[in-house]
Design a protein around this motif. Sequence first.
Motif, PDB file in Angstrom:
ATOM      1  N   LEU A   4       0.825  -1.208   0.000  1.00 39.47           N
ATOM      2  CA  LEU A   4       0.000   0.000   0.000  1.00 39.47           C
ATOM      3  C   LEU A   4       0.861   1.261   0.000  1.00 39.47           C
ATOM      4  O   LEU A   4       0.640   2.181  -0.792  1.00 39.47           O
ATOM      5  CB  LEU A   4      -0.942   0.001   1.209  1.00 39.47           C
ATOM      6  CG  LEU A   4      -1.809   1.232   1.391  1.00 39.47           C
ATOM      7  CD1 LEU A   4      -2.748   1.435   0.205  1.00 39.47           C
ATOM      8  CD2 LEU A   4      -2.610   1.139   2.689  1.00 39.47           C
ATOM      9  N   GLU A   5       1.870   1.297   0.836  1.00 42.00           N
ATOM     10  CA  GLU A   5       2.761   2.469   0.893  1.00 42.00           C
ATOM     11  C   GLU A   5       3.513   2.659  -0.423  1.00 42.00           C
ATOM     12  O   GLU A   5       3.700   3.787  -0.881  1.00 42.00           O
ATOM     13  CB  GLU A   5       3.744   2.327   2.058  1.00 42.00           C
ATOM     14  CG  GLU A   5       3.078   2.420   3.411  1.00 42.00           C
ATOM     15  CD  GLU A   5       3.982   1.973   4.557  1.00 42.00           C
ATOM     16  OE1 GLU A   5       3.756   2.453   5.680  1.00 42.00           O
ATOM     17  OE2 GLU A   5       4.892   1.140   4.334  1.00 42.00           O
ATOM     18  N   THR A   6       3.936   1.562  -1.039  1.00 41.69           N
ATOM     19  CA  THR A   6       4.633   1.636  -2.324  1.00 41.69           C
ATOM     20  C   THR A   6       3.728   2.256  -3.378  1.00 41.69           C
ATOM     21  O   THR A   6       4.138   3.164  -4.120  1.00 41.69           O
ATOM     22  CB  THR A   6       5.095   0.233  -2.768  1.00 41.69           C
ATOM     23  OG1 THR A   6       5.976  -0.295  -1.774  1.00 41.69           O
ATOM     24  CG2 THR A   6       5.804   0.280  -4.113  1.00 41.69           C
ATOM     25  N   VAL A   7       2.484   1.787  -3.443  1.00 40.32           N
ATOM     26  CA  VAL A   7       1.537   2.298  -4.435  1.00 40.32           C
ATOM     27  C   VAL A   7       1.182   3.758  -4.136  1.00 40.32           C
ATOM     28  O   VAL A   7       1.088   4.581  -5.055  1.00 40.32           O
ATOM     29  CB  VAL A   7       0.285   1.399  -4.497  1.00 40.32           C
ATOM     30  CG1 VAL A   7      -0.807   2.028  -5.344  1.00 40.32           C
ATOM     31  CG2 VAL A   7       0.665   0.018  -5.045  1.00 40.32           C
ATOM     32  N   GLN A   8       1.030   4.099  -2.881  1.00 42.14           N
ATOM     33  CA  GLN A   8       0.754   5.500  -2.536  1.00 42.14           C
ATOM     34  C   GLN A   8       1.909   6.398  -2.963  1.00 42.14           C
ATOM     35  O   GLN A   8       1.689   7.484  -3.514  1.00 42.14           O
ATOM     36  CB  GLN A   8       0.484   5.633  -1.029  1.00 42.14           C
ATOM     37  CG  GLN A   8      -0.860   5.078  -0.629  1.00 42.14           C
ATOM     38  CD  GLN A   8      -1.064   5.022   0.876  1.00 42.14           C
ATOM     39  OE1 GLN A   8      -0.125   4.786   1.645  1.00 42.14           O
ATOM     40  NE2 GLN A   8      -2.299   5.222   1.303  1.00 42.14           N
ATOM     41  N   GLN A   9       3.145   5.955  -2.762  1.00 44.81           N
ATOM     42  CA  GLN A   9       4.313   6.733  -3.205  1.00 44.81           C
ATOM     43  C   GLN A   9       4.315   6.884  -4.727  1.00 44.81           C
ATOM     44  O   GLN A   9       4.663   7.945  -5.249  1.00 44.81           O
ATOM     45  CB  GLN A   9       5.613   6.066  -2.760  1.00 44.81           C
ATOM     46  CG  GLN A   9       6.043   6.418  -1.387  1.00 44.81           C
ATOM     47  CD  GLN A   9       7.477   5.969  -1.120  1.00 44.81           C
ATOM     48  OE1 GLN A   9       8.153   5.378  -1.959  1.00 44.81           O
ATOM     49  NE2 GLN A   9       7.941   6.257   0.089  1.00 44.81           N
ATOM     50  N   TYR A  10       3.950   5.827  -5.430  1.00 47.12           N
ATOM     51  CA  TYR A  10       3.890   5.834  -6.892  1.00 47.12           C
ATOM     52  C   TYR A  10       2.935   6.935  -7.369  1.00 47.12           C
ATOM     53  O   TYR A  10       3.275   7.729  -8.246  1.00 47.12           O
ATOM     54  CB  TYR A  10       3.439   4.447  -7.361  1.00 47.12           C
ATOM     55  CG  TYR A  10       3.144   4.303  -8.823  1.00 47.12           C
ATOM     56  CD1 TYR A  10       4.160   4.074  -9.742  1.00 47.12           C
ATOM     57  CD2 TYR A  10       1.838   4.353  -9.289  1.00 47.12           C
ATOM     58  CE1 TYR A  10       3.885   3.900 -11.093  1.00 47.12           C
ATOM     59  CE2 TYR A  10       1.553   4.182 -10.634  1.00 47.12           C
ATOM     60  CZ  TYR A  10       2.576   3.960 -11.532  1.00 47.12           C
ATOM     61  OH  TYR A  10       2.296   3.796 -12.861  1.00 47.12           O
ATOM     62  N   MET A  64      -8.502  10.146  -4.346  1.00 58.28           N
ATOM     63  CA  MET A  64      -7.912   8.809  -4.377  1.00 58.28           C
ATOM     64  C   MET A  64      -8.332   8.004  -3.147  1.00 58.28           C
ATOM     65  O   MET A  64      -8.254   8.486  -2.027  1.00 58.28           O
ATOM     66  CB  MET A  64      -6.392   8.913  -4.446  1.00 58.28           C
ATOM     67  CG  MET A  64      -5.931   9.666  -5.678  1.00 58.28           C
ATOM     68  SD  MET A  64      -4.163   9.646  -5.862  1.00 58.28           S
ATOM     69  CE  MET A  64      -4.004   8.054  -6.609  1.00 58.28           C
ATOM     70  N   VAL A  65      -8.779   6.780  -3.406  1.00 57.71           N
ATOM     71  CA  VAL A  65      -9.127   5.839  -2.349  1.00 57.71           C
ATOM     72  C   VAL A  65      -8.372   4.551  -2.641  1.00 57.71           C
ATOM     73  O   VAL A  65      -8.487   3.992  -3.741  1.00 57.71           O
ATOM     74  CB  VAL A  65     -10.651   5.574  -2.300  1.00 57.71           C
ATOM     75  CG1 VAL A  65     -10.980   4.580  -1.196  1.00 57.71           C
ATOM     76  CG2 VAL A  65     -11.422   6.865  -2.106  1.00 57.71           C
ATOM     77  N   PHE A  66      -7.598   4.090  -1.660  1.00 60.09           N
ATOM     78  CA  PHE A  66      -6.762   2.910  -1.821  1.00 60.09           C
ATOM     79  C   PHE A  66      -7.360   1.723  -1.061  1.00 60.09           C
ATOM     80  O   PHE A  66      -7.872   1.897   0.043  1.00 60.09           O
ATOM     81  CB  PHE A  66      -5.355   3.177  -1.276  1.00 60.09           C
ATOM     82  CG  PHE A  66      -4.605   4.221  -2.038  1.00 60.09           C
ATOM     83  CD1 PHE A  66      -3.747   3.870  -3.070  1.00 60.09           C
ATOM     84  CD2 PHE A  66      -4.753   5.569  -1.729  1.00 60.09           C
ATOM     85  CE1 PHE A  66      -3.048   4.838  -3.778  1.00 60.09           C
ATOM     86  CE2 PHE A  66      -4.058   6.537  -2.438  1.00 60.09           C
ATOM     87  CZ  PHE A  66      -3.208   6.172  -3.456  1.00 60.09           C
ATOM     88  N   GLU A  78      -9.071   3.857  -6.580  1.00 57.21           N
ATOM     89  CA  GLU A  78     -10.092   4.568  -7.340  1.00 57.21           C
ATOM     90  C   GLU A  78      -9.732   6.043  -7.277  1.00 57.21           C
ATOM     91  O   GLU A  78      -9.294   6.525  -6.231  1.00 57.21           O
ATOM     92  CB  GLU A  78     -11.460   4.319  -6.704  1.00 57.21           C
ATOM     93  CG  GLU A  78     -12.597   4.974  -7.415  1.00 57.21           C
ATOM     94  CD  GLU A  78     -13.928   4.690  -6.722  1.00 57.21           C
ATOM     95  OE1 GLU A  78     -14.944   4.777  -7.410  1.00 57.21           O
ATOM     96  OE2 GLU A  78     -13.938   4.399  -5.511  1.00 57.21           O
ATOM     97  N   PHE A  79      -9.898   6.761  -8.399  1.00 57.00           N
ATOM     98  CA  PHE A  79      -9.515   8.166  -8.419  1.00 57.00           C
ATOM     99  C   PHE A  79     -10.266   8.905  -9.518  1.00 57.00           C
ATOM    100  O   PHE A  79     -10.951   8.297 -10.338  1.00 57.00           O
ATOM    101  CB  PHE A  79      -8.000   8.328  -8.609  1.00 57.00           C
ATOM    102  CG  PHE A  79      -7.409   7.491  -9.712  1.00 57.00           C
ATOM    103  CD1 PHE A  79      -7.400   7.931 -11.029  1.00 57.00           C
ATOM    104  CD2 PHE A  79      -6.837   6.255  -9.431  1.00 57.00           C
ATOM    105  CE1 PHE A  79      -6.843   7.169 -12.043  1.00 57.00           C
ATOM    106  CE2 PHE A  79      -6.273   5.480 -10.434  1.00 57.00           C
ATOM    107  CZ  PHE A  79      -6.279   5.935 -11.745  1.00 57.00           C
ATOM    108  N   VAL A  80     -10.085  10.215  -9.517  1.00 55.22           N
ATOM    109  CA  VAL A  80     -10.626  11.075 -10.572  1.00 55.22           C
ATOM    110  C   VAL A  80      -9.436  11.688 -11.303  1.00 55.22           C
ATOM    111  O   VAL A  80      -8.521  12.226 -10.675  1.00 55.22           O
ATOM    112  CB  VAL A  80     -11.539  12.176  -9.992  1.00 55.22           C
ATOM    113  CG1 VAL A  80     -11.985  13.137 -11.079  1.00 55.22           C
ATOM    114  CG2 VAL A  80     -12.737  11.551  -9.288  1.00 55.22           C
ATOM    115  N   VAL A  81      -9.449  11.572 -12.626  1.00 56.53           N
ATOM    116  CA  VAL A  81      -8.408  12.161 -13.462  1.00 56.53           C
ATOM    117  C   VAL A  81      -8.862  13.553 -13.871  1.00 56.53           C
ATOM    118  O   VAL A  81      -9.917  13.724 -14.468  1.00 56.53           O
ATOM    119  CB  VAL A  81      -8.155  11.316 -14.731  1.00 56.53           C
ATOM    120  CG1 VAL A  81      -7.047  11.934 -15.577  1.00 56.53           C
ATOM    121  CG2 VAL A  81      -7.839   9.873 -14.371  1.00 56.53           C
ATOM    122  N   ASN A  82      -8.061  14.552 -13.506  1.00 51.42           N
ATOM    123  CA  ASN A  82      -8.309  15.944 -13.889  1.00 51.42           C
ATOM    124  C   ASN A  82      -7.243  16.285 -14.914  1.00 51.42           C
ATOM    125  O   ASN A  82      -6.061  16.367 -14.574  1.00 51.42           O
ATOM    126  CB  ASN A  82      -8.178  16.856 -12.669  1.00 51.42           C
ATOM    127  CG  ASN A  82      -9.115  16.432 -11.559  1.00 51.42           C
ATOM    128  OD1 ASN A  82     -10.236  16.905 -11.488  1.00 51.42           O
ATOM    129  ND2 ASN A  82      -8.679  15.522 -10.708  1.00 51.42           N
TER     130      ASN A  82
END
Length: 134
Positions: A4-10, A64-66, A78-82
């Motif tokens: 989770l931390e790796t993906v959040q950093q990404y 963003m929701v992880f 899940e996220f929103v692309v702006n």
Amino acid sequence: MTALETVQQYYEAFNAKNWKGMLALLHPEVRHEANQGDVRIGLEKFTEFLQKMDEAYEETLTNMVFFSEPQDKRVAVEFVVNGIYKKAEDGLPEAHGQSYVLPAGAFLEVTDGKISRVTTYYNLPLWIELVSKP
């Protein structure tokens, strides 16, 4: 560091436009499954994709929701692309700085502390509709 931390950093690196930081978190044989098109394998192919995306789009991810699973190998987000559409790609509408807001999601897998799979999903017909409006 957890998956989770790796993906959040990404994704933090993505929003900071820190491409080197993103690439440093990827496994050398990363499997990139984009919403459309062929699967890309390896850092070289992912780097080429990233350069092409940087030329054509200016994007920030929000809301963003992880989600992670107990084995600490896979993460969904899940996220929103702006975004701003800067340069047209083959088969897509003409680009002239159109802005768009598009919901999307991704599934990632982490192997040996590096992201080994990135699978991204979004509604391409909706995106085309958003950038085709006058």
